[in-house]
Scaffold this motif. Structure first.
Motif, mmCIF file in Angstrom:
data_model
loop_
_atom_site.group_PDB
_atom_site.id
_atom_site.type_symbol
_atom_site.label_atom_id
_atom_site.label_comp_id
_atom_site.label_asym_id
_atom_site.label_seq_id
_atom_site.Cartn_x
_atom_site.Cartn_y
_atom_site.Cartn_z
ATOM 1 N N LYS A 43 -21.807 -3.491 0.271
ATOM 2 C CA LYS A 43 -22.779 -3.165 -0.767
ATOM 3 C C LYS A 43 -22.564 -4.076 -1.963
ATOM 4 C CE LYS A 43 -25.943 -0.825 -2.919
ATOM 5 N NZ LYS A 43 -27.326 -0.740 -2.429
ATOM 6 N N TYR B 268 -23.963 -4.847 -5.780
ATOM 7 C CA TYR B 268 -24.805 -4.474 -6.923
ATOM 8 C C TYR B 268 -24.897 -5.696 -7.821
ATOM 9 C CZ TYR B 268 -24.032 0.493 -5.850
ATOM 10 O OH TYR B 268 -23.990 1.710 -5.261
ATOM 11 N N ARG C 144 -21.794 7.503 -0.507
ATOM 12 C CA ARG C 144 -23.243 7.568 -0.729
ATOM 13 C C ARG C 144 -23.998 6.831 0.374
ATOM 14 N NH1 ARG C 144 -24.819 8.277 -6.219
ATOM 15 N NH2 ARG C 144 -26.360 6.674 -5.876
ATOM 16 N N LEU D 246 -24.169 8.904 3.442
ATOM 17 C CA LEU D 246 -25.136 9.987 3.303
ATOM 18 C C LEU D 246 -26.571 9.487 3.128
ATOM 19 C CD1 LEU D 246 -23.007 12.273 1.004
ATOM 20 C CD2 LEU D 246 -23.674 12.737 3.362
ATOM 21 N N GLY D 247 -26.773 8.174 3.272
ATOM 22 C CA GLY D 247 -28.132 7.657 3.202
ATOM 23 C C GLY D 247 -28.718 7.633 1.801
ATOM 24 N N LEU D 248 -27.886 7.801 0.779
ATOM 25 C CA LEU D 248 -28.406 7.782 -0.591
ATOM 26 C C LEU D 248 -28.544 6.358 -1.091
ATOM 27 C CD1 LEU D 248 -26.396 10.716 -2.187
ATOM 28 C CD2 LEU D 248 -28.772 10.709 -1.468
ATOM 29 N N ASP D 249 -27.568 5.524 -0.755
ATOM 30 C CA ASP D 249 -27.635 4.117 -1.125
ATOM 31 C C ASP D 249 -27.885 3.302 0.130
ATOM 32 O OD1 ASP D 249 -27.029 5.004 -3.606
ATOM 33 O OD2 ASP D 249 -25.308 3.693 -3.929
ATOM 34 N N ARG D 250 -28.615 2.242 -0.063
ATOM 35 C CA ARG D 250 -28.965 1.375 1.058
ATOM 36 C C ARG D 250 -27.897 0.293 1.169
ATOM 37 N NH1 ARG D 250 -34.261 -0.692 3.077
ATOM 38 N NH2 ARG D 250 -35.104 1.224 2.244
ATOM 39 N N TYR E 76 -27.738 8.551 9.032
ATOM 40 C CA TYR E 76 -28.019 9.832 8.378
ATOM 41 C C TYR E 76 -29.518 10.149 8.364
ATOM 42 C CZ TYR E 76 -27.601 13.659 5.038
ATOM 43 O OH TYR E 76 -27.646 14.892 4.450
ATOM 44 N N GLN E 77 -30.345 9.105 8.136
ATOM 45 C CA GLN E 77 -31.797 9.321 8.026
ATOM 46 C C GLN E 77 -32.392 9.898 9.306
ATOM 47 O OE1 GLN E 77 -30.228 6.757 6.786
ATOM 48 N NE2 GLN E 77 -31.134 6.076 4.870
ATOM 49 N N LEU F 137 -30.953 12.147 11.265
ATOM 50 C CA LEU F 137 -30.469 13.487 11.610
ATOM 51 C C LEU F 137 -31.575 14.502 11.343
ATOM 52 C CD1 LEU F 137 -26.906 13.454 9.986
ATOM 53 C CD2 LEU F 137 -27.481 13.095 12.385
ATOM 54 N N PRO G 61 -30.381 17.719 8.343
ATOM 55 C CA PRO G 61 -29.051 17.130 8.137
ATOM 56 C C PRO G 61 -28.025 18.078 7.527
ATOM 57 C CG PRO G 61 -30.700 16.134 6.692
ATOM 58 C CD PRO G 61 -31.437 16.935 7.697
ATOM 59 N N LEU G 62 -28.477 19.074 6.758
ATOM 60 C CA LEU G 62 -27.493 19.958 6.140
ATOM 61 C C LEU G 62 -26.736 20.775 7.188
ATOM 62 C CD1 LEU G 62 -29.325 21.292 2.946
ATOM 63 C CD2 LEU G 62 -27.840 19.318 3.185
ATOM 64 N N SER H 153 -21.790 18.031 2.014
ATOM 65 C CA SER H 153 -21.070 17.140 1.111
ATOM 66 C C SER H 153 -21.042 17.701 -0.298
ATOM 67 C CB SER H 153 -21.732 15.771 1.087
ATOM 68 O OG SER H 153 -22.991 15.866 0.479
ATOM 69 N N TRP I 91 -24.388 18.045 -10.078
ATOM 70 C CA TRP I 91 -25.743 17.833 -9.597
ATOM 71 C C TRP I 91 -26.455 19.159 -9.351
ATOM 72 C CZ3 TRP I 91 -24.678 13.412 -5.530
ATOM 73 C CH2 TRP I 91 -24.399 12.223 -6.226
#
Lengths: 249, 365
Positions: free
Chosen positions: B10, B12, B46, B49-53, B66-67, B69, B72-73, B78, B84
């Protein structure tokens, strides 16, 4: 799921109350000032513009508070297909907007009808234009909600997004009028002004009516206006969806 | 259910947060995800969990991203950040929408609230909760779908001792039930109590992937400190008879640090030669010290690490190079990591062997 989220906090209730209050307050003014001489089907809806702005705040907050408190990540973990999250939010807000607009506009109309002693025109829902002026809000509110939701997704931050959805219709589209020659024409075709044509209906007769129609003339026809407004909403929504799917949550 | 991270990267902007990271998290044990702050632990979680690419690479849960599933819960729970939650929404409403979104019955909400001990305050607004209570609410959310895979990001941060113990026990129980548990932390001492296996990263790179006991014993070699009025006679004796390594102790002319010999043998050798000892004490290298030195040059915001008296000499080697050099700890490329790698050398073969062995074992199934 989105329904639980929206109605388990307090601010949506406040927003809905304010929408209704705005509609009714302006109705009272129209119905009582000068014995209701200015009252017409169209002017009975004077508070709906403000009400629509408040509803847009609600729609914006529905997404920006999720970013503010990080619950958007929980949402995406529960529903990793982000398009489904956006669709659910959109669907809920569109229905809520239509219901809110219907209730508020009818309430305002009947309040004016009850209050005005000597209205400028008979306060009846006789023509298609009359119906459009009142029930048309049930079409405009959902479109405005979609625009607000899309802005919320793109900006992600409450203050910024709310500023945009308030300043855009209330200020920017009016200021454009100040551009010499072409200004008025551009302004008339801008999304919110164009959309408002859909609920603009001036019945003939009466000096005041004539003056009013002078001010409000020009620009798109009601249906053209509605199309411009809806087209803007769809375009913004698609951009918001694409950004949402690409971006890190 | 396993978590499989393959070549995950990743970026940034210009910052390389995660650098070609590969590891596997297996069921039935607690896997500690260890690294200093800014090492890329949260970013990795993250991405899982599919939150960040991811910029490149993949992460799979049970062989699927993850996407892909369904609900998914019910597969992955998590707790990344206890804050949050919407402060004006009640704990019950928060869990109800989560349950609804994954087709779980509302009765399950009450079950998990009971489980984490929030049942009596479930109607209260989450904004009024203490951090410990929010943490429990977050755990309730993670356990809501009774998932086989659980990810916790620094779950004990900011908790009181009672809360820490409770979470530690909970994680161990979840693993004992056969679930896959990945827990991140920057505290090796905490992980040494909780985790069976460690994945250690620094600057987004894998430093070690080994059983906790193996990692700790490799990272903290113990030495023995001796003090004697006849130290000058004792040192050659230990060197010749026990083949031990003896180093002088700064500021204490009558003392020495002995490594490579058992403490009993040192005492016996001294007694046989009739040399009196004033001190004979084991020096266990501290876990924290060892961890700091392992990851020192991979820390993003490094302070200058100084050599330390308790540090095992094998790990101390590369440090003088970085000591006093402001660039060593913050070089953006991999060059600063080179001495770090050599420091890990005594540890690495065992770590990679066991990783390879585990891989072979899973393929054999």
């Amino acid at each position: 799921m989105e329904r639980i989220k929206l109605f388990s906090t307090r601010s949506p209730y406040w927003c809905l109350a304010v929408v209704l209050a705005a509609a009714l307050l302006f109705a009272i003014l129209m119905g009582t000032l000068q014995n209701g001489e200015n009252a017409s089907v169209f002017t009975s809806q004077s508070g709906m513009g403000l009400g629509m702005s408040v509803f847009m705040v609600l729609a914006t907050l529905a997404v920006t508070t999720e970013y503010r408190f990080g619950t958007i990540r929980t949402s995406f973990q529960a529903v990793p297909r982000r398009a489904n999250v956006l669709l659910a939010k959109t669907g809920l807000l569109v229905v809520l907007a239509a219901v809110t607009a219907t209730v508020s506009s009818f309430a305002a109309f009947f309040l004016v009808k009850a209050l005005a002693h000597s209205p400028a025109e008979p306060l009846t829902l006789a023509t298609g234009g009359d119906w459009r002026a009142v029930l048309g809000h049930a079409a405009l509110f959902p479109i405005a909600a979609v625009i607000a939701l899309a802005v919320g997704v793109l900006v992600r931050q409450s203050a910024g997004a709310i500023t945009i959805v308030l300043v855009w219709p209330l200020l920017i589209e009016s200021l454009v009028r100040l551009i010499p020659k072409v200004g008025t024409n551009i302004s008339n075709w801008m999304p919110f002004n164009a959309g408002s044509k859909f609920v603009t209906y001036i019945s003939s007769g009466g000096a005041q009516q004539e003056a009013l129609s002078q001010v409000l003339s020009g620009g798109p026809t009601p249906l053209e206006g509605l199309a411009v407004f809806a087209g803007t909403a769809v375009a913004l929504w698609i951009v918001a969806l694409l950004v949402l799917q690409r971006r890190d949550a | 259910m396993t978590i499989e991270v393959r070549d995950l990267t990743k970026v940034y902007g210009k910052t390389l947060a995660v650098d070609h990271l590969s590891f596997e998290v297996r069921p039935g044990m607690v896997t500690g995800f260890l690294g200093p702050n800014g090492a890329g632990k949260s970013t990795t979680m993250r991405m899982i969990l599919g939150l960040d690419r991811p910029t490149s690479g993949t992460s799979m849960i049970d062989g699927k991203p993850y996407q892909d599933l369904r609900d998914p819960l019910t597969r992955v729970g998590s707790l990344l950040d206890a804050n949050w939650v919407h402060p004006n929404r009640s704990a019950r409403a928060h869990l109800r929408w989560m349950a609804r979104s994954n087709g779980l019955p509302t009765s399950r909400v009450d079950e998990v609230l009971q489980l984490v001990g929030l049942h009596d305050v479930a109607g209260k607004r989450a904004g009024q909760y203490s951090l410990g209570m929010k943490q429990r609410l977050g755990l309730a959310g993670a356990l809501l779908g009774d998932p086989g895979v659980l990810l916790f990001d620094e779950p004990v941060n900011g908790l009181d001792p009672e809360g820490i113990l409770w979470i530690r026990t909970l994680m161990r129980n979840l693993a004992a039930q056969g679930r896959t548990v990945l827990v991140s932390s920057h505290l090796l001492s905490e992980m040494s109590l909780t985790a069976d296996h460690l994945v250690v990263i620094g600057r987004g790179r894998l430093i070690a992937d080994a059983p906790t006991a193996e990692f700790i014993s490799a990272a903290t070699r113990s030495t023995v400190r001796v003090r004697s009025p006849r130290i000058a006679e004792l040192v050659p004796l230990l060197q010749t008879q026990l083949a031990a390594t003896v180093e002088p102790v700064d500021g204490a002319p009558d003392a020495a640090t002995v490594s490579g010999a058992a403490i009993d043998r040192i005492g016996e050798a001294a007694a046989a030669a009739g040399i009196a000892l004033h001190e004979l004490s084991p020096q266990n290298g501290s876990l924290e010290q060892a961890f700091i030195e392992l990851t020192a040059q991979s820390t993003e915001f490094a302070s200058h690490p100084g050599p330390s008296g308790t540090a095992p000499s094998a790990l101390r080697g590369p440090l003088p190079a970085s000591h006093g050099s402001p660039l060593a700890g913050s070089a953006p490329d991999g060059s600063a990591l080179a001495p770090d790698r050599s420091a890990v050398a005594p540890l690495a073969p065992a770590a990679y062997d066991s990783a390879a062995a585990r891989h072979a074992a899973t393929e054999g199934k």
